[in-house]
Scaffold this motif. Structure first.
Motif, PDB file in Angstrom:
ATOM      1  N   ASN A 168       1.895  -3.895 -19.405  1.00  0.00           N
ATOM      2  CA  ASN A 168       0.495  -4.221 -19.696  1.00  0.00           C
ATOM      3  C   ASN A 168       0.379  -5.287 -20.776  1.00  0.00           C
ATOM      4  O   ASN A 168      -0.472  -6.180 -20.688  1.00  0.00           O
ATOM      5  CB  ASN A 168      -0.256  -2.962 -20.138  1.00  0.00           C
ATOM      6  N   VAL A 169       1.219  -5.183 -21.812  1.00  0.00           N
ATOM      7  CA  VAL A 169       1.203  -6.221 -22.851  1.00  0.00           C
ATOM      8  C   VAL A 169       1.483  -7.584 -22.226  1.00  0.00           C
ATOM      9  O   VAL A 169       0.755  -8.567 -22.473  1.00  0.00           O
ATOM     10  CB  VAL A 169       2.252  -5.930 -23.943  1.00  0.00           C
ATOM     11  N   LEU A 170       2.515  -7.650 -21.419  1.00  0.00           N
ATOM     12  CA  LEU A 170       2.887  -8.925 -20.810  1.00  0.00           C
ATOM     13  C   LEU A 170       1.812  -9.416 -19.856  1.00  0.00           C
ATOM     14  O   LEU A 170       1.462 -10.606 -19.843  1.00  0.00           O
ATOM     15  CB  LEU A 170       4.227  -8.768 -20.077  1.00  0.00           C
ATOM     16  N   GLY A 171       1.276  -8.511 -19.048  1.00  0.00           N
ATOM     17  CA  GLY A 171       0.256  -8.898 -18.078  1.00  0.00           C
ATOM     18  C   GLY A 171      -1.001  -9.440 -18.721  1.00  0.00           C
ATOM     19  O   GLY A 171      -1.602 -10.411 -18.227  1.00  0.00           O
ATOM     20  N   ARG A 172      -1.396  -8.856 -19.841  1.00  0.00           N
ATOM     21  CA  ARG A 172      -2.591  -9.330 -20.533  1.00  0.00           C
ATOM     22  C   ARG A 172      -2.424 -10.743 -21.065  1.00  0.00           C
ATOM     23  O   ARG A 172      -3.410 -11.426 -21.358  1.00  0.00           O
ATOM     24  CB  ARG A 172      -2.918  -8.403 -21.706  1.00  0.00           C
ATOM     25  N   HIS A 173      -1.198 -11.159 -21.219  1.00  0.00           N
ATOM     26  CA  HIS A 173      -0.935 -12.485 -21.792  1.00  0.00           C
ATOM     27  C   HIS A 173      -0.280 -13.428 -20.787  1.00  0.00           C
ATOM     28  O   HIS A 173       0.424 -14.356 -21.155  1.00  0.00           O
ATOM     29  CB  HIS A 173      -0.107 -12.329 -23.060  1.00  0.00           C
ATOM     30  N   GLY A 174      -0.574 -13.170 -19.496  1.00  0.00           N
ATOM     31  CA  GLY A 174      -0.267 -14.155 -18.466  1.00  0.00           C
ATOM     32  C   GLY A 174       1.027 -13.977 -17.706  1.00  0.00           C
ATOM     33  O   GLY A 174       1.336 -14.779 -16.825  1.00  0.00           O
ATOM     34  N   PHE A 175       1.808 -12.952 -18.023  1.00  0.00           N
ATOM     35  CA  PHE A 175       3.054 -12.710 -17.284  1.00  0.00           C
ATOM     36  C   PHE A 175       2.679 -11.970 -16.005  1.00  0.00           C
ATOM     37  O   PHE A 175       2.247 -10.821 -16.042  1.00  0.00           O
ATOM     38  CB  PHE A 175       4.009 -11.874 -18.137  1.00  0.00           C
ATOM     39  N   THR A 176       2.825 -12.628 -14.875  1.00  0.00           N
ATOM     40  CA  THR A 176       2.272 -12.127 -13.616  1.00  0.00           C
ATOM     41  C   THR A 176       3.120 -11.007 -13.024  1.00  0.00           C
ATOM     42  O   THR A 176       4.267 -10.784 -13.425  1.00  0.00           O
ATOM     43  CB  THR A 176       2.174 -13.257 -12.590  1.00  0.00           C
ATOM     44  N   ASP A 177       2.546 -10.320 -12.026  1.00  0.00           N
ATOM     45  CA  ASP A 177       3.301  -9.284 -11.319  1.00  0.00           C
ATOM     46  C   ASP A 177       4.539  -9.876 -10.658  1.00  0.00           C
ATOM     47  O   ASP A 177       5.595  -9.234 -10.618  1.00  0.00           O
ATOM     48  CB  ASP A 177       2.422  -8.614 -10.261  1.00  0.00           C
ATOM     49  N   ASP A 178       4.413 -11.097 -10.124  1.00  0.00           N
ATOM     50  CA  ASP A 178       5.581 -11.750  -9.520  1.00  0.00           C
ATOM     51  C   ASP A 178       6.665 -12.007 -10.557  1.00  0.00           C
ATOM     52  O   ASP A 178       7.867 -11.847 -10.264  1.00  0.00           O
ATOM     53  CB  ASP A 178       5.164 -13.078  -8.868  1.00  0.00           C
ATOM     54  N   GLU A 179       6.257 -12.396 -11.763  1.00  0.00           N
ATOM     55  CA  GLU A 179       7.238 -12.633 -12.816  1.00  0.00           C
ATOM     56  C   GLU A 179       7.894 -11.326 -13.249  1.00  0.00           C
ATOM     57  O   GLU A 179       9.104 -11.295 -13.525  1.00  0.00           O
ATOM     58  CB  GLU A 179       6.570 -13.320 -14.008  1.00  0.00           C
ATOM     59  N   LEU A 180       7.125 -10.263 -13.322  1.00  0.00           N
ATOM     60  CA  LEU A 180       7.709  -8.957 -13.635  1.00  0.00           C
ATOM     61  C   LEU A 180       8.742  -8.567 -12.587  1.00  0.00           C
ATOM     62  O   LEU A 180       9.837  -8.092 -12.919  1.00  0.00           O
ATOM     63  CB  LEU A 180       6.612  -7.889 -13.693  1.00  0.00           C
ATOM     64  N   ASP A 181       8.412  -8.784 -11.322  1.00  0.00           N
ATOM     65  CA  ASP A 181       9.341  -8.435 -10.242  1.00  0.00           C
ATOM     66  C   ASP A 181      10.592  -9.299 -10.302  1.00  0.00           C
ATOM     67  O   ASP A 181      11.710  -8.804 -10.126  1.00  0.00           O
ATOM     68  CB  ASP A 181       8.635  -8.613  -8.907  1.00  0.00           C
ATOM     69  N   THR A 182      10.415 -10.593 -10.592  1.00  0.00           N
ATOM     70  CA  THR A 182      11.569 -11.499 -10.694  1.00  0.00           C
ATOM     71  C   THR A 182      12.503 -11.064 -11.823  1.00  0.00           C
ATOM     72  O   THR A 182      13.730 -11.039 -11.657  1.00  0.00           O
ATOM     73  CB  THR A 182      11.094 -12.941 -10.919  1.00  0.00           C
ATOM     74  N   LEU A 183      11.922 -10.734 -12.980  1.00  0.00           N
ATOM     75  CA  LEU A 183      12.755 -10.321 -14.127  1.00  0.00           C
ATOM     76  C   LEU A 183      13.468  -9.012 -13.814  1.00  0.00           C
ATOM     77  O   LEU A 183      14.655  -8.857 -14.137  1.00  0.00           O
ATOM     78  CB  LEU A 183      11.881 -10.170 -15.370  1.00  0.00           C
ATOM     79  N   HIS A 184      12.765  -8.096 -13.183  1.00  0.00           N
ATOM     80  CA  HIS A 184      13.363  -6.825 -12.791  1.00  0.00           C
ATOM     81  C   HIS A 184      14.577  -7.067 -11.889  1.00  0.00           C
ATOM     82  O   HIS A 184      15.676  -6.529 -12.114  1.00  0.00           O
ATOM     83  CB  HIS A 184      12.303  -5.979 -12.078  1.00  0.00           C
TER      84      HIS A 184
END
Length: 254
Positions: free
Chosen positions: A233-249
């Motif tokens: 949630n912290v990352l998402g609120r500051h522009g880190f997208t769901d796609d970026e979360l999935d890529t990092l994962h």
């Protein structure tokens, strides 16, 4: 988690091998963490670049630190990308005694009883943009990415904890990785005493006050959950997208 023995840095490790919640492991050779890289030897540079395929360095130090320390051996390599994302509130910083007292009081109020945890929450409060940018650099690195600050303990500890959380690392192992820096604390402080940039601050408090405590990282992650709804949630609120979360994962799990 694998310690990397280098000539010119003492707190270097690959977080690969840490267990995840679903029984997998963090992949080796994807995310490295370190203290200051100013003193790397030619053999250190060769090992990082040729053996570990290091291609991106994420420097969390402030611009003031970077300028004071000057170029490091890896910065002379054009094929290694360097990005600087300070976690400290640089703009408008007032260093008067009165301003420092007010800042210290605010930190104490943020999380009484653990100054380090309060400081880490300050990174999230004041520089979430830098945390997001640091993780983007890890995401887009063609080879291994290395995250570092001065000691490789506080700023690096927070960014690596965020990355490992996204990858689904077991919380107890995120905490264990953070606390592992304590095994090299004496060597780390000796290195910092050797440079004018940091020497004046090291001995203002007893050595043990610099030690990373497992309880600090545990409290910090609990507070991120409680105050902000968790790392994602912290990352998402500051522009880190769901796609970026999935890529990092996927990147950190191989």
């Amino acid at each position: 988690m694998l310690w990397l023995e280098l000539d010119g840095a003492v707190n270097v490790r690959d977080v690969g091998g840490l267990p995840t919640d679903d029984g997998a492991k963090i992949a080796s050779g994807r995310l490295l963490r370190s203290d200051n890289l100013q003193d790397l030897s030619p053999s250190d540079v060769s090992y990082l670049v040729e053996n570990l395929r290091l291609s991106t360095v994420v420097d969390l130090r402030s611009p003031t630190e970077v300028t004071a320390e000057g170029p490091a051996p890896l910065t002379r390599l054009g094929h290694v990308t360097h990005v600087n994302h300070s976690l400290l509130p640089e703009h408008g910083f007032d260093a008067t005694a009165e301003a420092l007292l007010v800042r210290r009081k605010r930190e104490e109020e943020r999380y009484p009883g653990d100054p380090a945890c309060a400081h880490y929450l300050g990174y999230v409060e004041h520089r979430p943009d830098s945390i997001v940018s640091a993780l983007r650099a890890v995401n887009t690195s063609p080879g291994a990415a290395l995250v570092h600050c001065a000691a490789g303990k506080d700023r690096t500890g927070v960014v690596v904890a965020f990355a490992l959380s996204v990858a689904g690392t077991r919380r107890e192992d995120i905490i264990r990785d953070y606390a592992a820096t304590g095994q090299r604390l004496h060597q780390i402080l000796d290195r910092l005493r050797g440079t004018p940039t940091y020497a004046g601050d090291i001995d203002r408090v007893p050595e043990d006050r610099h030690r990373p405590r497992a309880e600090t990282m545990e409290a910090f992650l609990e507070q991120v959950d409680r105050r902000y709804g968790g790392v994602a949630n912290v990352l998402g609120r500051h522009g880190f997208t769901d796609d970026e979360l999935d890529t990092l994962h996927r990147r950190l799990r191989g």
